[in-house]
Design a protein around this motif. Structure first.
Motif, PDB file in Angstrom:
ATOM      1  N   VAL A   1      47.727  43.632  33.401  1.00 29.62           N
ATOM      2  CA  VAL A   1      47.364  42.569  32.459  1.00 29.62           C
ATOM      3  C   VAL A   1      45.936  42.137  32.773  1.00 29.62           C
ATOM      4  CG1 VAL A   1      47.857  40.214  31.683  1.00 29.62           C
ATOM      5  CG2 VAL A   1      49.738  41.774  32.200  1.00 29.62           C
ATOM      6  N   LEU A   2      45.087  42.112  31.760  1.00 36.70           N
ATOM      7  CA  LEU A   2      43.690  41.738  31.962  1.00 36.70           C
ATOM      8  C   LEU A   2      43.563  40.256  32.309  1.00 36.70           C
ATOM      9  CD1 LEU A   2      40.701  42.814  31.679  1.00 36.70           C
ATOM     10  CD2 LEU A   2      40.729  41.743  29.411  1.00 36.70           C
ATOM     11  N   ARG A   3      42.783  39.953  33.335  1.00 39.17           N
ATOM     12  CA  ARG A   3      42.421  38.574  33.643  1.00 39.17           C
ATOM     13  C   ARG A   3      41.095  38.282  32.945  1.00 39.17           C
ATOM     14  NH1 ARG A   3      46.905  40.650  36.132  1.00 39.17           N
ATOM     15  NH2 ARG A   3      47.645  39.306  37.834  1.00 39.17           N
ATOM     16  N   HIS A   4      41.073  37.276  32.084  1.00 44.97           N
ATOM     17  CA  HIS A   4      39.856  36.955  31.352  1.00 44.97           C
ATOM     18  C   HIS A   4      39.784  35.453  31.096  1.00 44.97           C
ATOM     19  CE1 HIS A   4      42.109  36.928  27.365  1.00 44.97           C
ATOM     20  NE2 HIS A   4      42.921  37.627  28.127  1.00 44.97           N
ATOM     21  N   ALA A   5      38.586  34.911  31.254  1.00 47.69           N
ATOM     22  CA  ALA A   5      38.398  33.462  31.157  1.00 47.69           C
ATOM     23  C   ALA A   5      38.356  32.981  29.715  1.00 47.69           C
ATOM     24  CB  ALA A   5      37.123  33.060  31.884  1.00 47.69           C
ATOM     25  N   SER A   6      37.820  33.807  28.802  1.00 46.36           N
ATOM     26  CA  SER A   6      37.684  33.412  27.395  1.00 46.36           C
ATOM     27  C   SER A   6      38.715  34.145  26.552  1.00 46.36           C
ATOM     28  CB  SER A   6      36.274  33.729  26.888  1.00 46.36           C
ATOM     29  OG  SER A   6      35.311  33.001  27.627  1.00 46.36           O
ATOM     30  N   LEU A   7      39.188  33.488  25.509  1.00 46.55           N
ATOM     31  CA  LEU A   7      40.247  34.055  24.682  1.00 46.55           C
ATOM     32  C   LEU A   7      39.705  35.100  23.710  1.00 46.55           C
ATOM     33  CD1 LEU A   7      42.250  30.789  23.851  1.00 46.55           C
ATOM     34  CD2 LEU A   7      42.516  32.330  25.796  1.00 46.55           C
ATOM     35  N   LYS A   8      40.604  35.963  23.247  1.00 46.91           N
ATOM     36  CA  LYS A   8      40.257  36.918  22.183  1.00 46.91           C
ATOM     37  C   LYS A   8      39.903  36.152  20.915  1.00 46.91           C
ATOM     38  CE  LYS A   8      44.357  38.790  22.344  1.00 46.91           C
ATOM     39  NZ  LYS A   8      45.531  39.651  22.050  1.00 46.91           N
ATOM     40  N   PRO A   9      38.926  36.607  20.132  1.00 46.09           N
ATOM     41  CA  PRO A   9      38.145  37.848  20.257  1.00 46.09           C
ATOM     42  C   PRO A   9      36.740  37.607  20.806  1.00 46.09           C
ATOM     43  CG  PRO A   9      37.965  37.045  18.018  1.00 46.09           C
ATOM     44  CD  PRO A   9      38.753  35.995  18.787  1.00 46.09           C
ATOM     45  N   SER A  10      36.593  36.785  21.820  1.00 49.21           N
ATOM     46  CA  SER A  10      35.268  36.426  22.332  1.00 49.21           C
ATOM     47  C   SER A  10      34.580  37.642  22.950  1.00 49.21           C
ATOM     48  CB  SER A  10      35.394  35.322  23.378  1.00 49.21           C
ATOM     49  OG  SER A  10      36.017  35.830  24.548  1.00 49.21           O
ATOM     50  N   TYR A  11      33.263  37.599  22.975  1.00 48.76           N
ATOM     51  CA  TYR A  11      32.496  38.695  23.577  1.00 48.76           C
ATOM     52  C   TYR A  11      32.677  38.726  25.089  1.00 48.76           C
ATOM     53  CZ  TYR A  11      30.336  39.740  19.123  1.00 48.76           C
ATOM     54  OH  TYR A  11      30.138  40.121  17.818  1.00 48.76           O
ATOM     55  N   SER A  12      32.994  37.591  25.676  1.00 49.53           N
ATOM     56  CA  SER A  12      33.299  37.575  27.105  1.00 49.53           C
ATOM     57  C   SER A  12      34.555  38.387  27.392  1.00 49.53           C
ATOM     58  CB  SER A  12      33.478  36.134  27.593  1.00 49.53           C
ATOM     59  OG  SER A  12      33.880  36.101  28.939  1.00 49.53           O
ATOM     60  N   CYS A  13      35.564  38.229  26.548  1.00 47.44           N
ATOM     61  CA  CYS A  13      36.792  39.019  26.688  1.00 47.44           C
ATOM     62  C   CYS A  13      36.499  40.504  26.470  1.00 47.44           C
ATOM     63  CB  CYS A  13      37.839  38.525  25.686  1.00 47.44           C
ATOM     64  SG  CYS A  13      39.392  39.432  25.736  1.00 47.44           S
ATOM     65  N   ILE A  14      35.653  40.811  25.489  1.00 46.18           N
ATOM     66  CA  ILE A  14      35.269  42.198  25.219  1.00 46.18           C
ATOM     67  C   ILE A  14      34.594  42.817  26.431  1.00 46.18           C
ATOM     68  CG2 ILE A  14      33.632  43.601  23.887  1.00 46.18           C
ATOM     69  CD1 ILE A  14      34.321  41.786  21.479  1.00 46.18           C
ATOM     70  N   ASN A  15      33.706  42.067  27.068  1.00 43.79           N
ATOM     71  CA  ASN A  15      33.028  42.570  28.261  1.00 43.79           C
ATOM     72  C   ASN A  15      34.016  42.840  29.393  1.00 43.79           C
ATOM     73  OD1 ASN A  15      30.500  42.484  27.058  1.00 43.79           O
ATOM     74  ND2 ASN A  15      30.072  40.400  27.762  1.00 43.79           N
ATOM     75  N   ALA A  16      35.031  41.981  29.513  1.00 42.90           N
ATOM     76  CA  ALA A  16      36.046  42.182  30.546  1.00 42.90           C
ATOM     77  C   ALA A  16      36.846  43.461  30.279  1.00 42.90           C
ATOM     78  CB  ALA A  16      36.980  40.972  30.602  1.00 42.90           C
ATOM     79  N   ILE A  17      37.151  43.735  29.013  1.00 39.92           N
ATOM     80  CA  ILE A  17      37.862  44.964  28.661  1.00 39.92           C
ATOM     81  C   ILE A  17      37.009  46.184  28.997  1.00 39.92           C
ATOM     82  CG2 ILE A  17      38.778  46.326  26.737  1.00 39.92           C
ATOM     83  CD1 ILE A  17      39.532  43.645  25.395  1.00 39.92           C
ATOM     84  N   ARG A  18      35.743  46.136  28.603  1.00 44.57           N
ATOM     85  CA  ARG A  18      34.833  47.256  28.894  1.00 44.57           C
ATOM     86  C   ARG A  18      34.718  47.488  30.401  1.00 44.57           C
ATOM     87  NH1 ARG A  18      30.575  45.616  24.324  1.00 44.57           N
ATOM     88  NH2 ARG A  18      31.135  47.153  22.731  1.00 44.57           N
ATOM     89  N   LYS A  19      34.602  46.402  31.149  1.00 41.37           N
ATOM     90  CA  LYS A  19      34.460  46.514  32.598  1.00 41.37           C
ATOM     91  C   LYS A  19      35.698  47.164  33.205  1.00 41.37           C
ATOM     92  CE  LYS A  19      33.444  43.739  36.722  1.00 41.37           C
ATOM     93  NZ  LYS A  19      33.151  42.367  37.228  1.00 41.37           N
ATOM     94  N   TYR A  20      36.875  46.793  32.689  1.00 39.81           N
ATOM     95  CA  TYR A  20      38.114  47.380  33.223  1.00 39.81           C
ATOM     96  C   TYR A  20      38.147  48.889  32.991  1.00 39.81           C
ATOM     97  CZ  TYR A  20      42.929  48.803  33.724  1.00 39.81           C
ATOM     98  OH  TYR A  20      44.055  49.486  34.098  1.00 39.81           O
ATOM     99  N   PHE A  21      37.922  49.326  31.765  1.00 40.52           N
ATOM    100  CA  PHE A  21      38.038  50.755  31.453  1.00 40.52           C
ATOM    101  C   PHE A  21      36.890  51.563  32.067  1.00 40.52           C
ATOM    102  CE2 PHE A  21      40.943  49.158  28.178  1.00 40.52           C
ATOM    103  CZ  PHE A  21      42.021  50.026  28.384  1.00 40.52           C
ATOM    104  N   ALA A  22      35.751  50.933  32.307  1.00 37.12           N
ATOM    105  CA  ALA A  22      34.645  51.632  32.972  1.00 37.12           C
ATOM    106  C   ALA A  22      34.919  51.828  34.458  1.00 37.12           C
ATOM    107  CB  ALA A  22      33.345  50.858  32.775  1.00 37.12           C
ATOM    108  N   SER A  23      35.820  51.002  35.019  1.00 32.40           N
ATOM    109  CA  SER A  23      36.100  51.063  36.458  1.00 32.40           C
ATOM    110  C   SER A  23      37.167  52.093  36.817  1.00 32.40           C
ATOM    111  CB  SER A  23      36.553  49.682  36.950  1.00 32.40           C
ATOM    112  OG  SER A  23      37.851  49.362  36.455  1.00 32.40           O
ATOM    113  N   LEU A  24      37.797  52.706  35.824  1.00 32.52           N
ATOM    114  CA  LEU A  24      38.861  53.675  36.088  1.00 32.52           C
ATOM    115  C   LEU A  24      38.297  54.947  36.710  1.00 32.52           C
ATOM    116  CD1 LEU A  24      40.919  53.321  32.776  1.00 32.52           C
ATOM    117  CD2 LEU A  24      41.443  52.323  35.011  1.00 32.52           C
ATOM    118  N   PRO A  25      39.116  55.705  37.440  1.00 33.23           N
ATOM    119  CA  PRO A  25      38.641  56.973  38.007  1.00 33.23           C
ATOM    120  C   PRO A  25      38.037  57.904  36.964  1.00 33.23           C
ATOM    121  CG  PRO A  25      40.761  56.373  38.935  1.00 33.23           C
ATOM    122  CD  PRO A  25      40.486  55.385  37.852  1.00 33.23           C
ATOM    123  N   MET A  26      38.636  57.903  35.757  1.00 27.92           N
ATOM    124  CA  MET A  26      38.063  58.619  34.618  1.00 27.92           C
ATOM    125  C   MET A  26      37.745  57.578  33.547  1.00 27.92           C
ATOM    126  SD  MET A  26      40.356  62.097  34.383  1.00 27.92           S
ATOM    127  CE  MET A  26      39.236  62.773  33.134  1.00 27.92           C
TER     128      MET A  26
END
Length: 248
Positions: A99-124
């Motif tokens: 479950v993503l931890r994010h300070a700002s609610l959807k659809p804020s750009y802060s939440c979008i950045n948190a999603i991008r950061k999560y998927f960029a951190s994966l092994p692939m």
């Protein structure tokens, strides 16, 4: 590169729930990860357990995309409305995905950045355009998906400026589930559907104002499974005796 839908409010819609999604076909088309809303998409609102009817579809989704590549992004669990992140831990336990931890609610750009950061951190790492975003709300889930996109390939107008009308949209595939497991905010849902009808007509017009063909997403959609048969009514011993007497 996977296909995508243009328009900030336009999803692949009219799916009742995730049982209609062909996750294997989505994977073959190039999608490598998935973001899901929680309430009325996977669970009954304010509960953490998966809706039983979705068990097989949810298992298939996790198997197809792989461990860590399916993420829950909720406006309750994992946010400032979840003190101590207790609900996030519970949802992650019951649904077997992070479950993503994010300070700002959807659809804020802060939440979008948190999603991008999560998927960029994966092994692939997974790119924006390799994601599907699934949710039951137009103004949060679908807008979030399309904000994750970007425009590319715009032509220049007569004065040398980029013409946004000619740009193509590259980003996640936005999927709108219209089924409701428990009634909640029904007036807002009605307004969302009305808005969608108008926006859909505007988006699929070319520069000259002519109707454009709507993308065919049928290969990603499966029919809903048939409803289970009603449970067999078992008679108690008294009713069986009474039926036997009547049959004599």
């Amino acid at each position: 590169m996977p296909l995508n839908i243009p328009g900030i409010l336009v999803p692949l819609h009219l799916l009742k729930d995730i049982r209609q999604l062909d996750f294997r076909e989505l994977y073959r088309a190039g999608f490598r990860g998935a973001v899901f809303d929680k309430d009325n998409c996977l669970t009954i609102p304010h509960r953490d357990q998966l809706v039983p009817e979705l068990k097989e579809a949810w298992q298939e989704c996790r198997e197809v995309f792989g461990e860590g590549n399916v993420l829950i992004v909720s406006n309750s669990a994992g946010t400032r409305l979840d003190p101590g992140e207790i609900q996030a831990e519970s949802v992650s336990h019951y649904l077997a995905v992070p479950v993503l931890r994010h300070a700002s609610l959807k659809p804020s750009y802060s939440c979008i950045n948190a999603i991008r950061k999560y998927f960029a951190s994966l092994p692939m790492p997974i790119k924006d355009e390799e994601l599907i975003i699934v949710g039951d709300r137009i103004f949060t889930d679908v807008v979030l998906a399309n904000r994750l996109g970007r425009r590319k390939g715009s032509l220049m107008d007569s004065q040398g400026f980029a013409d946004e009308k000619t740009a193509s949209h590259v980003g996640p595939l936005a999927i709108w589930t219209t089924g409701v497991w428990e009634k909640e905010s029904m007036m807002m849902r009605w307004l969302e559907k009305l808005t969608m009808q108008g926006v859909h007509k505007l988006v699929y017009r070319d520069i000259a104002g002519q109707r454009m063909s709507v993308p065919d997403w049928s290969r990603f959609v499966k029919p809903l499974p048939p409803p289970p048969p009603p449970p067999e009514v078992r008679q108690n011993w008294f009713m069986r005796v009474l039926s036997g007497i009547r049959g004599v």
